[in-house]
Design a protein around this motif. Structure first.
Motif, PDB file in Angstrom:
ATOM      1  N   ASN A  71     -12.561  -2.864  -6.057  1.00 31.51           N
ATOM      2  CA  ASN A  71     -11.429  -3.365  -5.211  1.00 31.51           C
ATOM      3  C   ASN A  71     -10.190  -2.044  -5.480  1.00 31.51           C
ATOM      4  N   PHE A  72      -9.700  -1.764  -4.702  1.00 32.27           N
ATOM      5  CA  PHE A  72      -8.478  -0.931  -5.086  1.00 32.27           C
ATOM      6  C   PHE A  72      -7.219  -1.553  -5.357  1.00 32.27           C
ATOM      7  N   THR A  73      -6.562  -1.117  -6.353  1.00 34.65           N
ATOM      8  CA  THR A  73      -5.429  -1.614  -6.668  1.00 34.65           C
ATOM      9  C   THR A  73      -4.107  -0.743  -6.077  1.00 34.65           C
ATOM     10  N   LEU A  74      -3.290  -1.336  -5.273  1.00 35.52           N
ATOM     11  CA  LEU A  74      -2.093  -0.717  -4.567  1.00 35.52           C
ATOM     12  C   LEU A  74      -1.169  -1.136  -5.187  1.00 35.52           C
TER      13      LEU A  74
ATOM     14  N   ALA B 152       9.922   0.852   6.057  1.00 37.86           N
ATOM     15  CA  ALA B 152       8.530   1.277   5.919  1.00 37.86           C
ATOM     16  C   ALA B 152       7.940   0.763   4.747  1.00 37.86           C
ATOM     17  N   HIS B 153       6.766   0.470   5.027  1.00 39.19           N
ATOM     18  CA  HIS B 153       5.797  -0.115   3.884  1.00 39.19           C
ATOM     19  C   HIS B 153       5.316   1.339   3.185  1.00 39.19           C
ATOM     20  N   VAL B 154       5.372   1.099   1.852  1.00 37.02           N
ATOM     21  CA  VAL B 154       4.859   2.101   1.091  1.00 37.02           C
ATOM     22  C   VAL B 154       3.734   1.805   0.064  1.00 37.02           C
ATOM     23  N   TRP B 155       2.760   2.346   0.219  1.00 38.51           N
ATOM     24  CA  TRP B 155       1.702   2.070  -0.787  1.00 38.51           C
ATOM     25  C   TRP B 155       1.156   3.181  -1.531  1.00 38.51           C
ATOM     26  N   THR B 156       0.876   3.019  -2.909  1.00 42.53           N
ATOM     27  CA  THR B 156       0.758   4.060  -3.662  1.00 42.53           C
ATOM     28  C   THR B 156      -0.555   3.648  -4.564  1.00 42.53           C
TER      29      THR B 156
ATOM     30  N   SER C 185      -6.297  -5.066  -3.816  1.00 41.97           N
ATOM     31  CA  SER C 185      -5.432  -6.236  -4.381  1.00 41.97           C
ATOM     32  C   SER C 185      -3.954  -5.286  -4.483  1.00 41.97           C
ATOM     33  N   VAL C 186      -3.006  -6.075  -4.050  1.00 43.17           N
ATOM     34  CA  VAL C 186      -1.626  -5.418  -4.040  1.00 43.17           C
ATOM     35  C   VAL C 186      -0.789  -5.872  -5.261  1.00 43.17           C
TER      36      VAL C 186
END
Lengths: 173, 577
Positions: free
Chosen positions: B484-487, B495-499, B573-574
């Protein structure tokens, strides 16, 4: 008229047309029902937030359209290009057909086979053909829904009709 | 020859929803509209779905109760002033015997049920206030205890009365009380240990035990009501219609009325739970936002909120599949987590307490001299330490092994939470010299920790992790299992910002990111990450880690629908910033 009453009248008036539209785009009556139902609940959510909808019909179609796109994305074959290849219909085929005519195309369709024909039609053309001829939306209205230019929409409609025409001719042979 | 438009219209015009299907859809829509009415300026006329959860907001009343208050109490100058009274004050009897009783007369049976729950909470709130001021002696505690017992008895009786007719409401109320009493229990216990010499907290000790019993009773009621709710769920077919071969829908059931009613009840319950969980999440988030993000408390709260969000996401997924029972269960559990976090943070602000589950678990025995009695509590201690070890092992697996199924993560987190809650209650029982109670609670925690560890270990084995002892080095998921990615997510300036970071196969690889916003309501976003290798470059095969940032302009309600890496769906997952 209060908003609740107006909203339910919009349901009575448009639910069947939205369902029909959706059926031909997702080719699954159960999914179509769910999408139409969600279209109305989302629209209601919008009203609950205190926002106004000037013209209900385009709003409903727009929401429905987005939900259908979401549904496309859920499918394993995902991209429209992939769908196109899956059905073995190269993009170049339309380039030739589009030159055939820009006028109103006339040909004989077997009514029984229309749903089947539409279900095998490449989605990017089927979508606009359904909007144009099943729902009776003008190219300008379709352009607002899909986010494309009117010209692009018109070209796709003509390509779709050309495709339909060729398929109808093949079946009649 | 007819024109294409006419031909298509004729060929497709027969496709319709069908009378029965349309009626059913309309009915569900009406139920949805009733549940989420368009609010006008006279907002107070609409009862809040959760009127009684007003923990530690002294003397705040819900919509219907506020109306009742205005209609009656305003005519009594003295009784209005009595609303601020605490046990031991002159006006306190006026508050509980006149003001609150008058409100009861005006309420419907459902509102009365909610109001009794609110009264029980008010008593605990008052007790906490007194304990914080070192004024909760045995005499005042007895007064509060008596009233608390009356309210909990009344609310339990009313819940049992509606269990069969409205199990959803019974579940809603009992789970609300379970979370509320659980939080109050922690707060009172914490207030006891905060008093340096224990002065003025004798009453709190007696009350903690009573609250714990009430919490366990609420848990039992909730479980019973859930069984009834699920039985209703199972007994009702969701599909009352069939498709005819040509795709035109027709209803086949000649008696769909009771089913429709049940479906409506369940749908309303799910939507109510969905709305409630969003409210409690917003409340918990707002409270966390006031904390120092680097503090342990904020991190623990965020971790619990993340666990709740995972449950919430599963609930939404079940709802989209029309699995109403599962959707409801997940929303409810998420709601309990958010409620508890919010209540504890509110208490922390009000009483300047440092209070979170882990802290309480770790510190309580040492601070109360329980360690002096270690010889007498060795059995309980052994079970407790064994449980802690298993919890630690389960957490380590969850943190170090990638690719777990979301369901496994959700269930394991839920078991961890329950086990920790039982450990905490066991610790409190030790403070109160209730050895038998502590042992029972530790045993429960032990069982739950065992189940969690077994579940996660099995899942890890399925993923190809042979040695269940987690290792941070060289662990590669077997087969096609992808991690899984953890963002990290934030919402700023519309604006939504995911890193996040991502491994690429070579240092020359190009990582391109993007976001596709489907402008539905609310918007659904697909995040894309594409790795390409330059065609004419030969590059050493050394894995390189890249940071990325993806921005998407959308409303705050927008959700991420999928994350694709080179066109393939990946789990993620965020973590909120």
């Amino acid at each position: 008229m209060n908003q609740e009453k107006a909203f339910l009248e919009a349901f009575d008036q448009h639910a069947d047309a939205l369902y029909r539209h959706c059926c031909f785009r997702v080719s699954n009556t159960e999914i179509a029902r769910d999408i139409v139902s969600e279209t109305f609940t989302r629209t209601w959510d919008y009203l609950v937030k205190g926002k106004k909808i000037e013209n209900m019909k385009p709003f409903l179609y727009r929401t429905l359209n987005h939900l259908i796109i979401d549904e496309y994305r859920k499918k394993s074959t995902e991209s429209l290009d992939a769908l196109l290849h899956e059905q073995d219909v190269p993009e170049s085929a339309f380039e030739e057909l589009v030159e055939s005519s820009r006028d109103e195309v006339e040909f004989a369709l077997d009514a029984q086979r229309v749903p089947e024909l539409l279900s095998t039609m490449p989605p990017q053309y089927r979508d606009v053909v359904v909007m144009r001829y099943v729902d009776g939306l003008a190219p300008a209205e379709i352009a607002v829904l899909t986010g494309d230019t009117v010209n692009t929409v018109s070209v796709r409609i003509h390509r779709g009709i050309a495709w339909l025409s060729r398929r109808a001719a093949e079946r009649n042979v | 020859m007819k024109k294409i438009e006419q031909q298509l219209k004729q060929a497709t015009g027969h496709v319709m929803l069908g009378k029965k299907n349309k009626a059913l859809m309309r009915e569900r829509l009406v139920a949805y509209m009733e549940h989420k009415p368009i609010r006008t300026h006279t907002r107070s006329a609409v009862r809040s779905p959760l009127p009684f959860f007003t923990f530690f907001r002294a003397h705040h009343y819900s919509g219907a109760l506020a109306v009742a208050l205005l209609a009656t109490v305003s005519t009594f100058g003295v009784s209005s002033a009595a609303d601020d009274a605490l046990p031991g004050d002159l006006l306190y009897p006026v508050k509980v015997n006149i003001n609150e009783e008058i409100k009861t007369v005006l309420l419907s049976s459902e509102e009365e049920l909610l109001w009794e729950g609110e009264r029980a909470e008010l008593r605990l709130e008052e007790a906490s206030q007194l304990a914080a001021e070192g004024r909760l002696d045995t005499e005042l505690q007895e007064e509060v205890s008596k009233l608390f017992a009356e309210h909990t008895e009344a609310v339990t009786e009313k819940m049992h009365a509606i269990e069969s007719t409205d199990p959803a409401l019974a579940v809603e109320v009992s789970s609300g009380l379970e979370a509320a009493f659980g939080a109050h229990e922690v707060v009172l216990a914490r207030l006891i240990v905060e008093q340096e010499d224990g002065a003025g907290t004798d009453g709190a000790r007696g009350l903690v035990e009573q609250v714990r019993t009430a919490a366990l009773e609420a848990e039992k009621t909730r479980e019973d009501a859930e069984q009834i709710f699920n039985a209703v769920d199972e007994g009702v077919g969701t599909d009352v219609t069939e498709e005819t071969p040509d795709g035109v829908t027709e209803a086949t059931s000649s008696d769909d009325t009771p089913k429709t009613e049940s479906a409506n009840m369940r749908e309303r319950a799910v939507y109510r739970a969905q709305e409630r969980v969003m409210e409690s999440l917003a409340r918990a988030r707002a409270l966390v936002a006031e904390l120092d993000p680097e503090s342990d408390i904020a991190k623990q709260a965020m971790s619990q909120i993340a666990a709740g969000e995972a449950l919430m996401a599963s609930g939404t997924a079940f709802l989209s599949e029309h699995e109403l029972g599962d959707a409801y269960g997940h929303y409810r559990r998420a709601d309990m987590i958010f409620e508890k976090v919010a209540r504890l943070l509110e208490a922390m602000n009000l009483f300047s307490l440092e209070i979170l589950h882990d802290t309480v678990v770790d510190e309580l025995p040492a601070m109360t001299g329980a360690s002096e009695e270690k010889g007498q509590t060795s059995d309980a201690d052994t079970v407790r330490h064994g449980t802690e070890d298993m919890l630690a092992e389960t957490r380590a697996l969850l943190l170090t092994v990638d690719g777990f199924d979301e369901k496994v993560i959700t269930q394991a987190n839920s078991l961890l939470k329950d086990a920790m809650a039982h450990l905490m209650r066991g610790d409190i029982a030790l403070i109160l010299n209730d050895e038998a109670g502590a042992q029972e609670l530790f045993a429960r925690a032990h069982t739950q920790a065992e189940r969690a560890l077994e579940m996660v270990s099995n899942a890890a084995r399925d993923l190809g992790v042979v040695n269940t002892a987690p290792s941070l080095e060289g662990q590669v998921p077997a087969g096609d299992a992808l991690p899984n990615f953890t963002l990290t997510h934030r919402y700023e300036g519309g604006a939504h910002v995911w890193t996040g970071t991502m491994e690429v196969p070579t240092p020359c690889a190009v990582l391109e990111t993007g976001a596709l916003v489907a402008e539905s309501y609310p918007e659904q976003i697909t995040l894309t990450l594409n790795i390409t290798e330059p065609a004419d470059t030969v590059c050493t095969q050394i894995i390189d880690v890249r940071s990325f940032e993806i921005r998407a302009a959308a409303s705050a309600e927008a959700t991420v629908q999928s994350l694709k890496v080179n066109g393939t769906d990946r789990g993620w997952s965020v973590v909120e910033e």
